[in-house]
Write a protein that holds these residues in place. Structure first.
Motif, PDB file in Angstrom:
ATOM      1  N   ARG A 158       0.295 -11.405   1.543  1.00 43.90           N
ATOM      2  CA  ARG A 158      -0.456 -10.707   2.665  1.00 43.90           C
ATOM      3  C   ARG A 158      -0.785  -9.548   2.500  1.00 43.90           C
ATOM      4  NH1 ARG A 158       2.582 -10.968   8.111  1.00 43.90           N
ATOM      5  NH2 ARG A 158       0.757 -10.429   8.835  1.00 43.90           N
ATOM      6  N   PHE A 159      -2.302  -9.110   2.723  1.00 45.43           N
ATOM      7  CA  PHE A 159      -2.806  -7.987   2.830  1.00 45.43           C
ATOM      8  C   PHE A 159      -2.390  -7.207   4.280  1.00 45.43           C
ATOM      9  CE2 PHE A 159      -4.709  -9.258  -0.508  1.00 45.43           C
ATOM     10  CZ  PHE A 159      -6.008  -8.860  -1.109  1.00 45.43           C
ATOM     11  N   MET A 160      -2.479  -5.775   4.219  1.00 48.85           N
ATOM     12  CA  MET A 160      -2.256  -5.173   5.354  1.00 48.85           C
ATOM     13  C   MET A 160      -3.179  -5.446   6.408  1.00 48.85           C
ATOM     14  SD  MET A 160       0.670  -3.402   4.771  1.00 48.85           S
ATOM     15  CE  MET A 160       0.639  -2.016   6.206  1.00 48.85           C
ATOM     16  N   GLU A 161      -2.911  -5.300   7.734  1.00 54.82           N
ATOM     17  CA  GLU A 161      -3.670  -5.768   8.804  1.00 54.82           C
ATOM     18  C   GLU A 161      -5.157  -4.684   8.574  1.00 54.82           C
ATOM     19  OE1 GLU A 161      -4.049  -6.525  13.662  1.00 54.82           O
ATOM     20  OE2 GLU A 161      -2.338  -5.765  12.725  1.00 54.82           O
ATOM     21  N   GLU A 162      -4.995  -3.540   8.294  1.00 51.56           N
ATOM     22  CA  GLU A 162      -6.167  -2.624   8.123  1.00 51.56           C
ATOM     23  C   GLU A 162      -6.391  -2.562   6.701  1.00 51.56           C
ATOM     24  OE1 GLU A 162      -8.078  -2.196  10.606  1.00 51.56           O
ATOM     25  OE2 GLU A 162      -6.869  -2.934  12.298  1.00 51.56           O
ATOM     26  N   SER A 163      -7.342  -2.912   5.831  1.00 47.87           N
ATOM     27  CA  SER A 163      -7.474  -2.699   4.639  1.00 47.87           C
ATOM     28  C   SER A 163      -8.358  -1.463   4.481  1.00 47.87           C
ATOM     29  CB  SER A 163      -8.031  -4.174   3.922  1.00 47.87           C
ATOM     30  OG  SER A 163      -7.236  -5.099   3.940  1.00 47.87           O
ATOM     31  N   LEU A 173      -7.597  -4.543  -6.823  1.00 49.82           N
ATOM     32  CA  LEU A 173      -6.288  -3.603  -7.071  1.00 49.82           C
ATOM     33  C   LEU A 173      -5.590  -3.855  -5.700  1.00 49.82           C
ATOM     34  CD1 LEU A 173      -8.320  -0.470  -8.163  1.00 49.82           C
ATOM     35  CD2 LEU A 173      -6.520  -1.731  -9.437  1.00 49.82           C
ATOM     36  N   GLU A 174      -6.067  -4.073  -4.511  1.00 56.70           N
ATOM     37  CA  GLU A 174      -5.310  -4.022  -3.445  1.00 56.70           C
ATOM     38  C   GLU A 174      -4.588  -5.774  -3.550  1.00 56.70           C
ATOM     39  OE1 GLU A 174      -4.046  -2.551   0.483  1.00 56.70           O
ATOM     40  OE2 GLU A 174      -5.023  -1.684  -1.521  1.00 56.70           O
ATOM     41  N   ALA A 175      -5.116  -6.441  -4.160  1.00 55.33           N
ATOM     42  CA  ALA A 175      -4.339  -7.991  -4.259  1.00 55.33           C
ATOM     43  C   ALA A 175      -3.329  -7.609  -5.250  1.00 55.33           C
ATOM     44  CB  ALA A 175      -5.572  -8.681  -4.883  1.00 55.33           C
ATOM     45  N   LEU A 176      -3.434  -6.820  -6.203  1.00 56.56           N
ATOM     46  CA  LEU A 176      -2.424  -6.658  -7.432  1.00 56.56           C
ATOM     47  C   LEU A 176      -1.138  -5.997  -6.652  1.00 56.56           C
ATOM     48  CD1 LEU A 176      -4.046  -5.317 -10.656  1.00 56.56           C
ATOM     49  CD2 LEU A 176      -2.412  -7.154 -10.127  1.00 56.56           C
ATOM     50  N   PHE A 177      -1.404  -4.945  -5.690  1.00 58.78           N
ATOM     51  CA  PHE A 177      -0.483  -4.169  -4.939  1.00 58.78           C
ATOM     52  C   PHE A 177       0.328  -5.196  -4.244  1.00 58.78           C
ATOM     53  CE2 PHE A 177       0.684  -1.959  -1.057  1.00 58.78           C
ATOM     54  CZ  PHE A 177       1.668  -1.108  -1.524  1.00 58.78           C
ATOM     55  N   LEU A 235      -4.323 -15.845  -0.527  1.00 57.98           N
ATOM     56  CA  LEU A 235      -4.532 -14.267  -0.133  1.00 57.98           C
ATOM     57  C   LEU A 235      -4.920 -14.312   1.211  1.00 57.98           C
ATOM     58  CD1 LEU A 235      -6.814 -12.903  -3.235  1.00 57.98           C
ATOM     59  CD2 LEU A 235      -4.376 -13.094  -3.215  1.00 57.98           C
ATOM     60  N   MET A 236      -4.187 -13.470   1.986  1.00 53.06           N
ATOM     61  CA  MET A 236      -4.313 -13.458   3.487  1.00 53.06           C
ATOM     62  C   MET A 236      -4.790 -12.045   3.783  1.00 53.06           C
ATOM     63  SD  MET A 236      -0.660 -15.212   4.657  1.00 53.06           S
ATOM     64  CE  MET A 236      -0.441 -17.061   4.375  1.00 53.06           C
ATOM     65  N   VAL A 237      -6.268 -12.088   4.287  1.00 53.92           N
ATOM     66  CA  VAL A 237      -6.778 -10.729   4.412  1.00 53.92           C
ATOM     67  C   VAL A 237      -7.281 -10.722   5.884  1.00 53.92           C
ATOM     68  CG1 VAL A 237      -8.629  -9.205   3.527  1.00 53.92           C
ATOM     69  CG2 VAL A 237      -7.612 -10.698   2.166  1.00 53.92           C
ATOM     70  N   GLU A 238      -6.956  -9.683   6.590  1.00 52.58           N
ATOM     71  CA  GLU A 238      -7.235  -9.634   8.055  1.00 52.58           C
ATOM     72  C   GLU A 238      -8.438  -8.822   8.331  1.00 52.58           C
ATOM     73  OE1 GLU A 238      -4.549 -10.158  11.132  1.00 52.58           O
ATOM     74  OE2 GLU A 238      -2.840  -9.808   9.868  1.00 52.58           O
ATOM     75  N   ASN A 239      -9.023  -9.033   9.637  1.00 54.26           N
ATOM     76  CA  ASN A 239     -10.341  -8.467   9.998  1.00 54.26           C
ATOM     77  C   ASN A 239     -11.390  -8.219   8.842  1.00 54.26           C
ATOM     78  OD1 ASN A 239      -9.193  -7.441  12.324  1.00 54.26           O
ATOM     79  ND2 ASN A 239      -7.769  -6.073  11.152  1.00 54.26           N
TER      80      ASN A 239
END
Length: 817
Positions: free
Chosen positions: A88-93, A104-108, A161-165
């Motif tokens: 899960r990514f943060m709600e606001e990327s 890079l965000e996916a790695l984090f 990968l769960m990416v919001e907005n």
């Protein structure tokens, strides 16, 4: 209250710092959408290429909650957890501007998800990300993506990968981002994308855009009435019927987030109370509403507020005029607001109409903007209270279900007590000093006097509304004197228990109030002193009343039966009154499920007391006869209704007691209604003339004279007699003389009008009459909108008003069937 236990439901950031079990327990709606998403993901497990999913819905519709629930399922389901790994990514990327940033965000987030069970791997991923983030001029994106894919291989699972907005992400990144991401997703089945968006953004529909036909779209529609009920039950622990839930559904637009806010606020409040306190709710959540507005860019906010101020589907020109901006600019801003999910659109091309997605923001703006605008909102709220609380039959049964209790049951001692002793702000030291006096030894006369003095102080506190102090003094009487055997002192103790129960009930603690009433019955039930019997009878009556309020009919009826068994033959005036009131209440408890049994109970009350000359007893007998008439009318037996009404009028029509006359006026009203139902409009008009001539000034409810109530029956009689002109003339008087601040009048006018149209009255002419009153009373706007639509001349109104109007039309059709 329902036996369901209320749960704490996250309004914001669901899934953050929560266990999978908490998330699963918190997820109580959207089961169908969850099943759809999981079916798509499950189908990807062994597929050579993956189907990706996009969950679409405005803010507050439950997108984040759904993604958190999917992640919990992927972690806890034995089969899915072996094949899939949620990231899960943060709600606001906010830090993603290109494809390098994305991987890079996916790695984090992959490192964060690995940490609980794969600590070494998590550390490796963090180190790799740190190294790649510091590089320049190399193919960082490819290296980061390769590390993500390698991790999937090492885990032996595909990554979800769960990416919001996504709509914002696509706006903020460089122009190649979408194509680069599409290429990765189509080339590498190790990665599945589960995204969310506030709207169907343009890139989804354009064949020249990278996300065209990439996703299976799962639309989050507003919650249905049944889903609203389920979520309300889970949050508040209370069960509500569909009609009680409908206004809440309309006001929240079926938004789970707004419904949770309302459920937490509305716990232990009736639908009417909740509607009345809507302004308080909005005041309590001003920061939430303001935060939504502040998040919009300044120019877009201006357009949004113009749409909120119009509070109806509006054209671009209307919104531009209200915002005082150029039409082209407004059109562009409306497009952006639509993409954000803040504005919704209906119609096509030049006929497009725009409105705010969540009507509660319009209501917030109206209530905070200016007094005249707030009156519009309050008018709609008042109408909803009149319409959704009950229909006409339920309203009639509501009168039948009106339980009574000794709410004025504060018993006092000496009448010459110095009132200065109980002035507000009385020092604690004074109370302590009094307590010491009561504990001091003394003869019986002194104890009787001191107990009476203390009881009287508590009684007067209760009568003045200082309920906590009243309970305090009642407890003091009980503590100091419960072991004193003097009969007069025991009487004071029994009265103290009753006073404590009444004060506790008035403070809103219904469950707690039952205990002191039960104590009276348990401790003093076998004593024969008249004062004690009065207390026991009062306690049983109030105990039954409270159980009824708490939706515990069996316990209520048991209390009423015990009072009748103990005191049915008593000649003590106050005890007889308790018995009569218990029988009246018992019938009310039975009438919904066992109308025949209710009729027998009221017959018992009538036969026991019809010859009693005490006005308060006559009121109970007359009320029982009115209840018999009303129950018969609701049950379709007009003849029985006329018979019961005539008996009440014949027996008590000459009374001069206002309480009895009120019941006689109601009896004549019931008779006239029954005659209309029997197809005897001429006789109904004659009964109305008698009602107006003899009892026209009698108020069945405060501010509602019998003469005004009779007009509604007269209009129906004229319609049934096919004299439309006379009906319209009387209807005009009915509207002109209505006080729109009086909820009883509004309720009756609404349901009289619904029944008139259901009975065949033409909606157009009655809408024309109503229109003049609606200009002065916003509460009539939904009813007018319904009549206009039925007559083929619909008007543009706020969506919430339109939904209410449609419900009114449905009710008219149901009642005409």
């Amino acid at each position: 209250m329902s036996q369901s236990r209320a749960r704490t439901i996250r309004k914001f950031n669901p899934g953050v710092f929560q266990s999978d079990r908490e998330i699963i327990d918190q997820f109580v709606v959207r089961d169908r959408e969850l099943g759809t998403v999981l079916d798509v993901i499950r189908g990807n497990i062994d597929a050579p290429s993956c189907q990706h999913t996009l969950v679409v819905g405005p803010r507050g519709r439950g997108k984040t909650m759904l993604l958190a629930r999917v992640a919990a399922e992927l972690r806890t389901d034995p089969h899915l957890s072996q094949a899939l790994f949620p990231v899960r990514f943060m709600e606001e990327s906010l830090e993603i501007f290109n494809i390098e940033d994305f991987w890079l965000e996916a790695l984090f987030h992959l490192a964060r998800e690995c940490a609980p069970h794969h600590a070494d791997l998590s550390e490796e991923l963090d180190a790799t990300r740190a190294d790649l983030a510091g590089r320049r001029g190399e193919d960082v994106a490819a290296s980061a993506r390769a590390r993500v894919l390698d991790t999937a291989d090492r885990l032996g699972r595909r990554l979800v990968l769960m990416v919001e907005n996504l709509q914002d992400l696509c706006d903020d990144v460089d122009e190649d981002f979408g194509w680069q991401l599409r290429e990765s997703l189509q080339s590498h089945p190790e990665v599945i994308l589960l995204g969310s968006a506030t709207s169907h953004f343009e890139g989804l529909k354009d064949a020249g855009q990278p996300f065209f036909e990439l996703f299976r779209i799962v639309q989050l529609h507003p919650l249905s009435t049944a889903e609203c009920r389920r979520l309300w039950r889970v949050v508040s622990g209370e069960e509500r019927e569909d009609r009680q839930m409908r206004p809440i559904e309309i006001f929240t637009g079926g938004s789970p987030r707004l419904l949770v806010i309302l459920a937490e606020f509305g716990r232990h409040r009736s639908t009417t109370q909740l509607m009345e306190e809507m302004v308080s709710l909005i005041d309590d959540h001003t920061e939430y509403f303001r935060g939504h507005l502040d998040a919009l860019p300044k120019a877009e906010r201006r357009v949004y507020l113009a749409a909120a101020d119009l509070w109806r589907p509006s054209s671009t020109r209307e919104i531009a005029d209200r915002a005082r901006l150029d039409v082209r600019k407004v059109s562009s801003f409306l497009g952006r607001l639509k993409k954000r999910g803040a504005i919704k659109v209906e119609g096509r091309s030049r006929r497009r109409l725009y409105s705010v997605s969540e009507g509660l923001y319009c209501i917030y703006y109206k209530l905070r903007h200016q007094r005249d605008e707030a009156a519009v909102v309050r008018g709609v709220i008042h109408f909803m209270m009149a319409f959704y609380e009950s229909d006409e039959a339920a309203a009639m049964l509501g009168a039948l279900l009106g339980d009574v209790a000794f709410h004025d049951a504060f018993f006092g001692g000496g009448e010459d007590l110095d009132l200065s002793k109980i002035a507000p702000g009385m020092a604690a030291a004074t109370h302590q000093e009094l307590a010491k006096r009561y504990e001091a030894p003394g003869d019986g006369d002194r104890q009787i006097r001191l107990a009476g003095e203390l009881l009287d102080i508590g009684s007067r506190f209760g009568q003045s509304g200082q309920l906590a102090r009243s309970i305090e003094y009642s407890d003091e009487v009980i503590r100091c004197f419960e072991s004193v055997p003097e009969p007069e002192v025991q009487s004071a103790v029994a009265r103290a228990f009753v006073n404590k129960g009444v004060a506790t009930e008035k403070s809103g603690s219904l469950d707690a109030a039952i205990e002191p009433f039960s104590a009276v019955v348990g401790r003093f039930g076998d004593l024969s002193a008249p004062e004690i019997q009065e207390c026991v009878g009062t306690a049983l009556l109030n105990k039954g009343y409270l159980h009824g309020k708490l939706k515990e009919p069996d316990e209520a009826i048991a209390a009423y039966d015990e009072a009748v068994r103990r005191f049915g033959a008593s000649r003590l005036p106050r005890v007889k009154l308790c018995v009569a009131m218990c029988l009246r209440n018992k019938g009310s408890m039975l009438v919904l499920d066992s109308p025949d049994a209710a009729q027998l109970v009221w017959d018992d009350l009538v036969e026991r007391f019809i010859d009693d000359e005490a006005p308060e007893i006559q009121e109970q007998v007359a009320s029982a006869l009115v209840k018999k008439a009303g129950a018969a009318l609701v049950g379709g037996s007009g003849e029985l209704a006329v018979e019961a009404s005539d008996r009440a009028v014949d027996r008590y029509g000459g009374s001069r007691d206002p309480r009895v006359l009120r019941e006689i006026a109601l009896a004549l009203e019931m008779k006239a209604q029954a005659q209309n139902h029997l197809g005897l409009p001429g006789e109904a008009l004659a009964t109305c003339r008698t009602l107006v001539d003899r009892f026209g000034a009698v108020e069945s409810d405060p501010g509602v004279p019998a003469s005004w109530r009779a007009m509604g029956i007269e209009v129906m009689a004229q319609i049934r007699g096919r004299d439309e002109r006379a009906a319209l003339r009387i209807f005009r008087r009915l509207c002109d003389e209505m006080d729109d601040e009086n909820p009883v009048m509004l309720h009756k006018l609404v349901w009289d009008t619904i029944d008139l149209v259901a009975c065949g009255a033409p909606p157009g002419p009655f809408a024309d009459v109503l229109a003049r009153s609606a200009e002065q009373s916003e509460a009539l706007v939904p009813l007018l909108a319904a009549l206009r639509k039925l007559s083929g001349h619909p008007t543009r109104v706020p969506e919430e008003v339109a939904q209410v109007a449609d419900d009114v039309i449905d009710m008219i059709h149901d009642r005409s069937a």
